[in-house]
Motif scaffolding. Structure first.
Motif, PDB file in Angstrom:
ATOM      1  N   GLY A 289       0.828  -1.343   0.067  1.00  0.00           N
ATOM      2  CA  GLY A 289       0.062   0.079   0.006  1.00  0.00           C
ATOM      3  C   GLY A 289       0.856   1.431   0.067  1.00  0.00           C
ATOM      4  N   VAL A 290       0.362   2.292  -0.830  1.00  0.00           N
ATOM      5  CA  VAL A 290       1.269   3.451  -0.842  1.00  0.00           C
ATOM      6  C   VAL A 290       0.759   4.316   0.851  1.00  0.00           C
ATOM      7  CG1 VAL A 290       1.437   5.632  -1.657  1.00  0.00           C
ATOM      8  CG2 VAL A 290       0.989   3.830  -3.105  1.00  0.00           C
ATOM      9  N   PRO A 291       1.893   4.343   1.494  1.00  0.00           N
ATOM     10  CA  PRO A 291       1.569   4.978   2.929  1.00  0.00           C
ATOM     11  C   PRO A 291       1.117   6.556   2.811  1.00  0.00           C
ATOM     12  CG  PRO A 291       4.196   4.354   2.696  1.00  0.00           C
ATOM     13  CD  PRO A 291       3.290   4.089   1.392  1.00  0.00           C
ATOM     14  N   ASP A 292       0.368   6.986   3.891  1.00  0.00           N
ATOM     15  CA  ASP A 292      -0.298   6.247   4.765  1.00  0.00           C
ATOM     16  C   ASP A 292      -1.479   5.973   4.462  1.00  0.00           C
ATOM     17  OD1 ASP A 292       1.907   6.444   6.730  1.00  0.00           O
ATOM     18  OD2 ASP A 292       1.158   8.511   6.930  1.00  0.00           O
ATOM     19  N   SER A 293      -2.266   6.555   3.565  1.00  0.00           N
ATOM     20  CA  SER A 293      -3.802   6.544   3.279  1.00  0.00           C
ATOM     21  C   SER A 293      -4.309   5.351   2.621  1.00  0.00           C
ATOM     22  CB  SER A 293      -4.405   7.858   2.507  1.00  0.00           C
ATOM     23  OG  SER A 293      -3.428   8.063   1.470  1.00  0.00           O
ATOM     24  N   ILE A 307      -2.508 -13.220  -0.699  1.00  0.00           N
ATOM     25  CA  ILE A 307      -1.380 -12.645  -1.260  1.00  0.00           C
ATOM     26  C   ILE A 307      -0.828 -11.865  -0.032  1.00  0.00           C
ATOM     27  CG2 ILE A 307      -0.285 -11.442  -2.830  1.00  0.00           C
ATOM     28  CD1 ILE A 307      -2.343 -11.768  -4.811  1.00  0.00           C
ATOM     29  N   PRO A 308       0.244 -12.126   0.566  1.00  0.00           N
ATOM     30  CA  PRO A 308       1.007 -11.532   1.719  1.00  0.00           C
ATOM     31  C   PRO A 308       1.152  -9.888   1.617  1.00  0.00           C
ATOM     32  CG  PRO A 308       2.699 -12.966   0.814  1.00  0.00           C
ATOM     33  CD  PRO A 308       1.432 -13.086  -0.107  1.00  0.00           C
ATOM     34  N   TYR A 309       0.682  -9.251   2.631  1.00  0.00           N
ATOM     35  CA  TYR A 309       0.801  -7.663   2.570  1.00  0.00           C
ATOM     36  C   TYR A 309       2.377  -7.361   3.157  1.00  0.00           C
ATOM     37  CZ  TYR A 309       0.702  -3.197   4.330  1.00  0.00           C
ATOM     38  OH  TYR A 309       1.178  -1.927   4.882  1.00  0.00           O
ATOM     39  N   GLU A 310       2.825  -6.750   2.323  1.00  0.00           N
ATOM     40  CA  GLU A 310       4.302  -6.395   2.766  1.00  0.00           C
ATOM     41  C   GLU A 310       4.471  -5.059   2.570  1.00  0.00           C
ATOM     42  OE1 GLU A 310       6.647  -8.357   3.774  1.00  0.00           O
ATOM     43  OE2 GLU A 310       6.184 -10.369   3.351  1.00  0.00           O
ATOM     44  N   MET A 311       5.584  -4.513   3.506  1.00  0.00           N
ATOM     45  CA  MET A 311       5.877  -3.129   3.733  1.00  0.00           C
ATOM     46  C   MET A 311       6.967  -2.590   2.533  1.00  0.00           C
ATOM     47  SD  MET A 311       5.256  -0.947   6.218  1.00  0.00           S
ATOM     48  CE  MET A 311       5.948  -0.320   7.822  1.00  0.00           C
ATOM     49  N   ILE A 345      12.342  -6.385  -0.309  1.00  0.00           N
ATOM     50  CA  ILE A 345      10.629  -7.050  -0.326  1.00  0.00           C
ATOM     51  C   ILE A 345      10.108  -7.124  -1.945  1.00  0.00           C
ATOM     52  CG2 ILE A 345       8.426  -6.422   0.186  1.00  0.00           C
ATOM     53  CD1 ILE A 345       9.621  -5.288   2.822  1.00  0.00           C
ATOM     54  N   VAL A 346      10.859  -6.142  -2.653  1.00  0.00           N
ATOM     55  CA  VAL A 346       9.674  -6.455  -4.194  1.00  0.00           C
ATOM     56  C   VAL A 346      10.767  -6.854  -5.188  1.00  0.00           C
ATOM     57  CG1 VAL A 346       8.549  -4.179  -3.586  1.00  0.00           C
ATOM     58  CG2 VAL A 346      10.717  -3.926  -4.652  1.00  0.00           C
ATOM     59  N   LYS A 347      12.009  -7.134  -4.867  1.00  0.00           N
ATOM     60  CA  LYS A 347      12.954  -7.581  -5.978  1.00  0.00           C
ATOM     61  C   LYS A 347      12.553  -8.835  -6.298  1.00  0.00           C
ATOM     62  CE  LYS A 347      17.759  -7.855  -7.200  1.00  0.00           C
ATOM     63  NZ  LYS A 347      19.145  -7.723  -6.901  1.00  0.00           N
ATOM     64  N   GLY A 348      12.472  -9.222  -7.744  1.00  0.00           N
ATOM     65  CA  GLY A 348      11.975 -10.355  -8.516  1.00  0.00           C
ATOM     66  C   GLY A 348      10.469 -10.793  -8.272  1.00  0.00           C
TER      67      GLY A 348
END
Ligand code: AMP
Ligand code: SF4
Length: 469
Positions: A289-293, A307-311, A345-348
């Motif tokens: 999610g795009v922080p914060d809203s 699907i896992p939520y990740e920061m 977190i997002v690589k690959g």
């Protein structure tokens, strides 16, 4: 020619307290918790007996109202305002609350929203001899009240009946406080009560937690609430009301811990994320999610999709919102300073990026790019609101028609423009569903998505000098 949105669009937060020894300090804390509604300026007017004291400044509440200013704000009643204006609409004369000193005593006004027929009324009032000291349309109400006849509550109701638009007002007189919500219920305003029985008023309920108040009720559309000698009195200034609270309050503006018309903002956003999954799911490895809203919507999407939520994005909290930067170049730089992608977190990974809305497209474009630079193999953008295609005339800066990217591009074109692998918006029915199912009687303002405006627009579109689609 002065640009329309420079003069008229304001998004703000208002707060008031009466019957509390250090009213201004409490107001300060209230405003601080409404800071997300406006970061350009803040002000408080307190009342100490018959004396009205005003302190204002530019910037965040902590900058605008430092200790030396706060010390001057004596008295047991105070009203305050945080302001969020677009470029050119700033300046000290426009910082609220506005204080009118008249032969009959003082009157201070704090206002959130926008009066659509402001120009029509200003012309009329100027022809009758009024002189305005700011470009803010808030002053109009002051002039109308001054000219009206009868008991104060009737003067206020008569004046409000001349206004059209989305607004809340808090007006402080020597002997009473009046809190008002427009007849469409476009902008929110709630009443809370402190343990000592005193009342507080706030644009959002999140401020009540901070000051230790209990939520009593939301002011109703078209309602004027008077607080005098510790007692509340309610009157409708108009019979013809409806309940069309701004949908963007749920989508973007309000804090997740606020409740609007009894609906928690985080919950509605989470449901919007879930609904987004049902409407436009796509295979992926992580949801971010795009922080914060947009965090609440991303949590909702992740929950139903498995699907896992990740920061995947980290926000630097110490940079103001991109929107307040007046030029496109400054806004783009603002996004860069504000967010970083977490490559570990997002690589690959195939990433689903959830954002609450797209206005000019700057944010999404930049974030897709950040995520790809950080190694994401695919970026699927899901927006937890419908496409904003029309300007708002009710006090929210959703920009001008010309700048609204969804007014100019189809979803496919926009997907290409922001460099995403896929793009989908929440449907209007989906948005209604996420907010209405919890509270079925509720309607919403959806004008910026549909182009069907809740009020007449008078000369607002012509002023904007934009062609209606
Ligand atoms: P943009 O880059 O112009 O597309 O802006 C979109 C971002 O601005 C979204 O991520 C929202 O979180 C935020 N946003 C949406 N509406 C507004 C608004 N009226 N004022 C300020 N920011 C907004
Ligand atoms: Fe809110 Fe959009 Fe309506 Fe403006 S037009 S009040 S932003 S829903």
């Amino acid at each position: 020619m002065e640009k329309f949105d420079q003069e008229l669009h304001e998004e703000c937060g208002v707060f008031a307290v009466s019957g509390y020894t250090h009213a201004a300090s409490m107001c300060y804390y209230g405003l601080h918790s409404l800071q997300h509604r406006g970061q350009e300026a803040a002000g408080i007017v307190s009342k100490n007996g018959k004396e009205f004291i005003v302190q204002k400044g530019e910037g965040l509440v902590t900058e605008a109202l430092p200790e030396e200013k706060m010390e001057k704000l004596k008295g047991d009643t105070a009203i305050g305002h945080v302001r969020y204006s677009t470029a050119g609409g700033g300046g000290m004369s426009n910082i609220q609350p506005l204080l009118f000193r008249t032969l009959d005593g003082c009157m201070a006004i704090a206002h959130n929203g926008n009066i659509v027929n402001a120009n029509v009324l200003k012309k009329e009032l100027e022809n009758q001899g009024s002189i305005f000291s700011s470009t803010s349309d808030t002053e109009i109400l002051g002039h109308l009240i001054k000219r009206a006849k009868g008991q104060m509550i009737d003067r206020i109701c008569d004046s409000l009946n001349k206004l059209d638009g989305g607004f809340t007002f808090i007006i402080m007189f020597e002997n009473a406080l009046y809190c008002i919500r427009d007849k469409y219920g476009l902008r929110p305003l709630s009443i809370g009560q402190l343990q000592n029985g005193s009342y507080v008023f706030s644009s959002e309920t999140c401020a009540f937690e901070v000051v230790g108040a209990k939520h009593i009720k939301d002011i109703e559309p078209g309602e004027v609430v008077r607080l005098k000698n510790g007692k509340l009195l309610s009157k409708k200034y108009c019979k013809d009301t409806c309940n069309k609270l701004c949908a963007m309050e749920y989508i973007y503006f309000s804090r997740p811990d606020s409740n609007l018309d009894g609906i928690n903002v985080h919950t509605s956003r989470k449901r919007a994320g879930m609904q987004l999954y049902f409407e436009s799911h796509v295979e992926a490895d992580v949801v971010i999610g795009v922080p914060d809203s947009s965090i609440s919507a991303a949590i909702g999407y992740a929950e139903v999709s498995d699907i896992p939520y990740e920061m995947g994005l980290i926000k630097n909290k110490y940079v103001g919102r991109t929107f307040i930067q007046p030029t496109q170049q400054m806004r783009e730089q603002g996004v860069k300073m504000k967010l970083s992608a977490v490559s570990s977190i997002v690589k690959g990974k195939r990433v689903i990026m959830i954002d609450d809305s797209i206005v000019r497209g700057t944010t999404s474009k930049r974030i897709v790019n950040l995520l790809k630079e950080a190694g994401a193999t695919e970026v699927h953008v899901r927006i937890a609101s419908p496409a904003i295609q029309w300007p708002c005339f009710y006090g929210v800066d959703t920009s001008t028609l010309e700048e609204l990217i969804s007014n100019k591009m189809s979803v496919d074109e926009l997907c290409h423009y922001i460099g995403a692998d896929s793009l989908a918006f929440l449907s209007i029915e989906g948005l209604r569903y996420t907010i209405n199912t919890i509270h079925r009687k509720k309607d919403l303002c959806l004008s910026c998505f549909t182009g069907e405006y809740v009020t007449q627009l008078y000369d607002a579109f012509d002023q904007a000098n934009k062609e209606v689609k």
